[in-house]
Design a protein around this motif. Structure first.
Motif: not given
Length: 192
Positions: A33-39, A70-78, A84-89, A105-111
């Protein structure tokens, strides 16, 4: 409590409500789901049928849309606040998201953090370019005497590439201030 991914503000209530929805996902479904939202964030192309296929067994359509939001907000806002992915996690775990889901989520985000930030920068401030600037200076004669000339008035008409136009007039003092402000803005933009 303040969260970096929320711009050092409190977490929005609607996002807190969706954390429980996201918590019910398996870590594999969360990663998909994170991958699709990121796309979707990068290209604007969300394959909703695929997302629905992954989640329809557990969720209603409104829950699926809320989870995507929610995922779109988390990733775009972060990404916006350069978290950084550790702080987000850590922050997402404080909100109650399970560690396995946070890891996915953090793996997809950090990549894709740099790519996401570049995409967001490209879409952040869209201003149409000027197509043309028409101007003229009018000298207004005094009505009592044709020999008295008042301060000039500058008539400006700005037309954008989208076809929008804006016409206005300014007196000499206002024009000097406008010109100075435009020069400062140009200098700031060149320094970026």
């Amino acid at each position: 409590m303040k969260f970096r991914f929320c711009g050092d503000l409190d977490c929005p209530d609607w996002l807190l409500a969706e954390i429980s929805t996201l918590s019910k996902l398996t870590s594999i479904k969360m990663k998909q789901l994170c991958g699709e939202v990121l796309k979707d964030l990068l290209t604007g192309d969300l394959n909703y049928e695929q997302v629905e296929k992954w989640t329809s067994a557990r969720y209603e359509e409104s829950d699926i849309k809320a989870a995507v939001a929610a995922l779109a907000f988390i990733m775009s806002s972060a990404a916006k606040f350069n978290v950084d992915s550790d702080s987000l996690g850590n922050e997402l775990q404080q909100l109650g998201l399970p560690k396995e889901n946070v890891g996915s989520l953090c793996k997809v985000y950090s990549e894709s953090l740099v790519q996401l930030q570049d995409s967001l920068k490209g879409r952040s401030l869209r201003v149409y370019k000027l197509d043309s600037v028409d101007w003229r200076v009018d000298y207004i004669l005094s009505s009592s005497s044709l020999q008295d000339i008042n301060e000039p008035s500058v008539q400006l008409k700005l037309t954008s590439t989208a076809g929008d136009s804006l016409a206005f007039s300014v007196d000499g003092d206002q024009f000097r201030v406008l010109l100075k402000d435009l020069k400062q803005a140009r200098q700031l933009m060149e320094n970026l």
